[in-house]
Scaffold this motif. Sequence first.
Motif, short mmCIF file in Angstrom:
data_model
loop_
_atom_site.label_atom_id
_atom_site.label_comp_id
_atom_site.label_asym_id
_atom_site.label_seq_id
_atom_site.Cartn_x
_atom_site.Cartn_y
_atom_site.Cartn_z
N VAL A 139 3.69 12.21 -4.10
CA VAL A 139 3.01 12.02 -5.13
C VAL A 139 4.32 13.00 -6.76
CG1 VAL A 139 0.95 12.37 -7.29
CG2 VAL A 139 0.75 11.86 -4.70
N GLU A 161 4.18 7.77 -9.46
CA GLU A 161 3.52 7.14 -8.70
C GLU A 161 2.23 7.14 -9.10
OE1 GLU A 161 6.86 7.81 -5.87
OE2 GLU A 161 5.89 9.35 -7.64
N ASN A 178 3.85 7.11 -2.19
CA ASN A 178 5.08 6.08 -1.55
C ASN A 178 4.86 7.86 0.12
OD1 ASN A 178 7.79 6.48 -1.07
ND2 ASN A 178 8.77 7.07 -3.18
N GLU A 215 6.67 2.57 -1.76
CA GLU A 215 5.82 2.45 -2.74
C GLU A 215 4.60 0.83 -2.27
OE1 GLU A 215 7.05 2.41 -6.76
OE2 GLU A 215 7.85 4.43 -6.42
#
Length: 603
Positions: free
Chosen positions: A561, A565, A572, A583
Amino acid sequence: MAKPPVSPDTIALPRTSESENLKKIRHTTSHIMAMAVQKLFPKAQVTIGPWTETGFYYDFDVEEPFTEADLKAIKKEMVKIINKKLPVMREELSREEAKQRIEAIQEPYKLEILASIHEPITLYHLGDQWWDLCAGPHLENTAEINPKAIALESVAGAYWRGDANNAQLQRIYGTAWETPEQLAEYQRRKEEALKRDHRKLGKELGLFIFSDPVGPGLPLWTPKGTIIRTILEDFLKQEQVKRGYLSVVTPHIARVDLFKQSGHWQKYHEDMFPMMAESAEEAAQEMGFVLKPMNCPFHIQIYKSELRSYRDLPLRLAEFGTVYRYEQSGELGGLTRVRGFTVDDSHLFVTPDQLDAEFLSVVDLILTVFKSLQLKNFKARLSFRDPESDKYIGSDDAWDKAQGAIRRAVQELEMDYFEAPGEAAFYGPKLDFIFRDALEREWQLGTVQVDYNLPERFDLEYIAADGSRQRPVMIHRAPFGSLERLIGILIEEYAGDFPLWLAPIQVRLLAVSDEFLPFAQSVVKQMQALGLRAEVDTSGDRLGKMIRNAEKQKIPVMAVVGAKEVEANVLNIRTRASGELGEIPVTEVLEKLQATVTNHDTW
């Protein structure tokens, strides 16, 4: 022209019991080893030297324990003996003549062995230089053994006749194969087995411990290990509910008379924990309490608590019951051989007409369990009575009917099976599921037993449709066998990489900085609300170290993160099974995780 290297995948390593030639090689090699020991250590007394499934061992009474240097010297001497091309000769003789020969060389252990074996009495000679009592089989000449295909593996202490009151001996373990390539593959698998050892991985993954103050053979389950146990229990309970099983709970102790009636006390009291009695007089009369080694007598009492009708049958009682057996300390081995273990036990009380259908239903349950656990390489062993043995209870007719039911079931299911006389329980035959793991080792897991004898011993009855009182048949079954052994085997089979549905921690989120922890924690809360076992790494370490720690702990799914993200509401994703997945939207991740866990699948 040099031969191309042989791929390990093409090298078969048959067990001794599967190869008559290997049996001869290992018998002969064990004799060569014993001869080498007595050449180097003339005062060494030879005892027994049987083959094992992967090699052989010999027990010796010697003044000092063998060292690694001794093993090297013994192996060197063995090669010399092999190269002498000694003929291996069988000699049959009378018991009295064998006794005289043994007395002449002053080998007292051989005299004890002689007293315990049946005719014909046979010796096997290595040329005119050495001999031992043996039934064989053997090769015809030492030259048939490839010196590059044998190895001495280890030394261990062993008591004569397995009795701690007897002399302590030195046991040398060895292995022998037809080719050097087989030996190399065997040694490779042994090294891999050490890496997969559930005792090592269990400690690294924090699943269970053993404690000296508690005692050997008594595992203590940590929170992570308890998660795995609980998941397995819940999984099987759900499957049992679908099939009409009723859960029961029974005590850990009972009067010894209960086990006298079942026959366990007479057959196995040496393996049971000592009886506790209220007085010396009661102890002398064997009137105390013992820890239970089995659950079946308890379930029988529940059945007997009321008169049953044929309309009540089949009655399927199930319990995760912890039992206790006083295994010898030398036989204990991590989780696979313990003194206190939990059996996924069930006892079905059925009419004779229901027996075949119920037996097939139990087998279907076991196959469902194996499929969910991704255990595919197994075969069925029909563990039947040895008609020559007196260790069994019950009539020939009862045994014939029980064994017939098991044989019909495996034939109807077209299962790969083999019969094993002598492997039955003392009260009835069994269908055992023998699993072969990733290293080609065999383990017994699930078992189903048909029992006409305990209903007879406990005078069990039901009211038949015509109003008469009839005897039910019992089916004993345990798909896991024991939770301890199963988990030990699964750790080694998976090499610690539990599938997503079984993993103690399923998902770990890795925030690249503290700035992104709130987002990661909010996602984890969504996962936990769905029943997923997720957490955030709050260590503050660099991302690389967080990834390494998650990999070391074999967490199936990790999600990175960062700013991208958070902004896109994605994760991810990296999984142990599939690697980098990139992602993925949070909602899609949640759906995928749920589906994978529900289907006992991998991601």
